[in-house]
Design a protein around this motif. Structure first.
Motif, PDB file in Angstrom:
ATOM      1  N   GLN A   4     -23.788 -57.448 -31.444  1.00 61.06           N
ATOM      2  CA  GLN A   4     -24.112 -56.025 -31.035  1.00 61.06           C
ATOM      3  C   GLN A   4     -25.997 -55.517 -30.179  1.00 61.06           C
ATOM      4  N   CYS A   5     -25.340 -55.360 -28.884  1.00 58.89           N
ATOM      5  CA  CYS A   5     -26.663 -54.896 -27.793  1.00 58.89           C
ATOM      6  C   CYS A   5     -26.696 -53.395 -27.585  1.00 58.89           C
ATOM      7  N   ILE A   6     -27.768 -52.952 -27.186  1.00 57.95           N
ATOM      8  CA  ILE A   6     -28.403 -51.713 -26.334  1.00 57.95           C
ATOM      9  C   ILE A   6     -28.750 -51.704 -25.315  1.00 57.95           C
ATOM     10  N   SER A   7     -27.688 -50.276 -24.713  1.00 60.18           N
ATOM     11  CA  SER A   7     -28.301 -50.211 -23.278  1.00 60.18           C
ATOM     12  C   SER A   7     -29.137 -48.970 -23.655  1.00 60.18           C
ATOM     13  N   GLN A   8     -30.182 -49.106 -22.324  1.00 54.79           N
ATOM     14  CA  GLN A   8     -31.219 -48.201 -21.977  1.00 54.79           C
ATOM     15  C   GLN A   8     -31.001 -47.921 -20.553  1.00 54.79           C
ATOM     16  N   HIS A   9     -31.363 -46.637 -20.220  1.00 52.74           N
ATOM     17  CA  HIS A   9     -31.965 -45.979 -19.059  1.00 52.74           C
ATOM     18  C   HIS A   9     -32.162 -44.881 -19.209  1.00 52.74           C
ATOM     19  N   ASP A  10     -32.591 -43.900 -18.017  1.00 52.55           N
ATOM     20  CA  ASP A  10     -33.309 -43.033 -18.389  1.00 52.55           C
ATOM     21  C   ASP A  10     -33.108 -41.543 -18.195  1.00 52.55           C
ATOM     22  N   GLY A  11     -33.942 -40.326 -18.391  1.00 52.77           N
ATOM     23  CA  GLY A  11     -32.880 -39.150 -18.298  1.00 52.77           C
ATOM     24  C   GLY A  11     -32.596 -38.384 -17.057  1.00 52.77           C
ATOM     25  N   ALA A  12     -32.562 -39.385 -15.706  1.00 57.97           N
ATOM     26  CA  ALA A  12     -31.778 -38.400 -14.377  1.00 57.97           C
ATOM     27  C   ALA A  12     -31.274 -38.159 -15.008  1.00 57.97           C
ATOM     28  N   PRO A  13     -30.391 -36.984 -14.283  1.00 59.45           N
ATOM     29  CA  PRO A  13     -29.314 -35.851 -14.464  1.00 59.45           C
ATOM     30  C   PRO A  13     -28.474 -37.101 -14.030  1.00 59.45           C
ATOM     31  N   CYS A  14     -27.807 -38.071 -13.686  1.00 57.38           N
ATOM     32  CA  CYS A  14     -26.296 -38.482 -13.300  1.00 57.38           C
ATOM     33  C   CYS A  14     -26.335 -39.377 -14.499  1.00 57.38           C
ATOM     34  N   HIS A  15     -27.353 -39.675 -15.329  1.00 58.44           N
ATOM     35  CA  HIS A  15     -26.883 -40.391 -16.569  1.00 58.44           C
ATOM     36  C   HIS A  15     -26.665 -39.422 -17.860  1.00 58.44           C
ATOM     37  N   LYS A  16     -27.419 -38.171 -17.302  1.00 60.25           N
ATOM     38  CA  LYS A  16     -27.187 -37.030 -18.403  1.00 60.25           C
ATOM     39  C   LYS A  16     -26.069 -36.559 -18.355  1.00 60.25           C
ATOM     40  N   ALA A  17     -25.382 -36.431 -17.479  1.00 54.60           N
ATOM     41  CA  ALA A  17     -23.863 -35.454 -16.841  1.00 54.60           C
ATOM     42  C   ALA A  17     -22.819 -35.798 -18.158  1.00 54.60           C
ATOM     43  N   LYS A  18     -22.367 -34.709 -18.143  1.00 55.77           N
ATOM     44  CA  LYS A  18     -21.189 -34.362 -19.391  1.00 55.77           C
ATOM     45  C   LYS A  18     -20.597 -36.012 -19.586  1.00 55.77           C
ATOM     46  N   PRO A  24     -34.036 -41.134 -27.818  1.00 55.05           N
ATOM     47  CA  PRO A  24     -34.031 -40.251 -26.468  1.00 55.05           C
ATOM     48  C   PRO A  24     -35.306 -40.901 -25.984  1.00 55.05           C
ATOM     49  N   TRP A  25     -34.883 -41.731 -24.300  1.00 57.11           N
ATOM     50  CA  TRP A  25     -35.840 -41.745 -23.605  1.00 57.11           C
ATOM     51  C   TRP A  25     -36.714 -40.491 -23.121  1.00 57.11           C
ATOM     52  N   PRO A  26     -38.522 -40.745 -22.996  1.00 52.21           N
ATOM     53  CA  PRO A  26     -38.717 -39.756 -22.538  1.00 52.21           C
ATOM     54  C   PRO A  26     -39.005 -39.616 -20.932  1.00 52.21           C
ATOM     55  N   GLY A  27     -39.170 -38.775 -20.966  1.00 50.22           N
ATOM     56  CA  GLY A  27     -39.368 -37.765 -18.969  1.00 50.22           C
ATOM     57  C   GLY A  27     -40.653 -38.543 -19.348  1.00 50.22           C
ATOM     58  N   ASN A  28     -40.536 -39.004 -17.072  1.00 51.85           N
ATOM     59  CA  ASN A  28     -41.700 -39.630 -16.610  1.00 51.85           C
ATOM     60  C   ASN A  28     -42.324 -40.870 -17.403  1.00 51.85           C
ATOM     61  N   SER A  29     -41.860 -41.220 -17.803  1.00 51.80           N
ATOM     62  CA  SER A  29     -42.059 -42.630 -18.511  1.00 51.80           C
ATOM     63  C   SER A  29     -41.592 -43.763 -18.048  1.00 51.80           C
ATOM     64  N   PRO A  30     -41.696 -44.036 -16.839  1.00 52.69           N
ATOM     65  CA  PRO A  30     -41.155 -44.981 -15.750  1.00 52.69           C
ATOM     66  C   PRO A  30     -42.208 -46.779 -16.909  1.00 52.69           C
ATOM     67  N   ASP A  31     -43.008 -45.796 -16.614  1.00 48.53           N
ATOM     68  CA  ASP A  31     -44.435 -47.381 -17.215  1.00 48.53           C
ATOM     69  C   ASP A  31     -43.562 -47.813 -18.764  1.00 48.53           C
ATOM     70  N   LEU A  32     -42.445 -47.402 -19.514  1.00 50.06           N
ATOM     71  CA  LEU A  32     -42.017 -48.140 -20.252  1.00 50.06           C
ATOM     72  C   LEU A  32     -41.155 -48.466 -20.367  1.00 50.06           C
ATOM     73  N   ASN A  33     -40.496 -48.440 -19.555  1.00 50.17           N
ATOM     74  CA  ASN A  33     -39.181 -49.953 -18.820  1.00 50.17           C
ATOM     75  C   ASN A  33     -40.029 -50.888 -18.680  1.00 50.17           C
ATOM     76  N   PRO A  34     -39.956 -52.321 -18.469  1.00 53.51           N
ATOM     77  CA  PRO A  34     -40.057 -53.356 -18.061  1.00 53.51           C
ATOM     78  C   PRO A  34     -39.122 -53.625 -16.560  1.00 53.51           C
ATOM     79  N   ILE A  35     -38.770 -52.921 -16.588  1.00 56.95           N
ATOM     80  CA  ILE A  35     -37.320 -53.552 -15.381  1.00 56.95           C
ATOM     81  C   ILE A  35     -37.927 -52.997 -14.067  1.00 56.95           C
TER      82      ILE A  35
END
Length: 221
Positions: A153-167, A183-194
């Protein structure tokens, strides 16, 4: 008496002031940069941190972090430092050429505690949209997940960019049983180690004469 207190009749040279500042540990440095957060950003970040505050290193090791990043095809992505003699400011070896509107490529990448995935390079001057993103998830994320975690089991992470949240993306992720961190908080690139990984990659690309070396990310990393 403090350096900053008024002393009538006493003057000091700029050199003396700089020395005293150094003695007091006040060294001139560039101001640190951080995202400007709204009240909603702050609230969402707090919710996110509380939700995952008890996670262990083992838990985070099951997350695949992903993001897009731009790379300039001309010039460097950051600042370049040179050593020069007096009067040699514009010597060819001390100058970094610039253009007004450098071409840019956007790439998508992912990584986890088990290693980096491959990069998806979009056509020049093309940004990610929902069609490209779904294709990238299909062609890159799922194979990387299988390669790194197998049936685990694993979990994927992505931010709230419009293309990521598309239906269409939300539905596709559900159909593929892909669990998303958030849910990933907006305007938070500092939380993403990538973001640290992008910084390393950009510095290495800047050292290459040909930015197209991006096609082999594992060679750079």
């Amino acid at each position: 008496m403090s350096l900053f207190q008024s002393r009538p009749g006493v003057s000091a040279s700029a050199r003396t002031v700089r020395r005293r500042l150094l003695e007091d540990g006040l060294v001139s440095r560039r101001a640190a940069k951080k995202p400007l957060l709204s009240k909603k950003n702050i609230r969402d970040r707090l919710i996110f941190c509380r939700k995952y505050s008890e996670w262990t290193a083992e838990d985070w090791g099951k997350v695949i972090f992903s993001d897009e990043a731009p790379f300039r095809l001309f010039g460097t992505s950051g600042k370049r430092l040179v050593r020069r003699r007096k009067g040699k400011r514009y010597h060819q070896s001390c100058v970094m050429p610039t253009v007004k509107h450098p071409d840019t490529i956007h790439v998508w990448g992912c990584f986890s505690s088990k290693g980096v995935g491959s990069l998806t390079i979009l056509p020049k001057n093309t940004a990610m949209n929902k069609e490209w993103y779904q294709n990238t998830l299909q062609q890159q994320l799922l194979p990387t997940t299988q390669q790194q975690f197998g049936e685990e089991q694993c979990i994927s992470q992505h931010d709230g960019a419009p293309c990521h949240k598309a239906k269409v993306i939300t539905k596709w992720l559900g159909d593929q049983n892909v669990e998303i961190l958030g849910p990933w908080p907006g305007n938070s690139p500092d939380l993403n180690p990538i973001e640290n990984l992008w910084s390393i990659l950009k510095r290495r690309v800047d050292k290459q004469k040909n930015p197209l070396i991006l096609t082999n990310s594992k060679k750079l990393l």
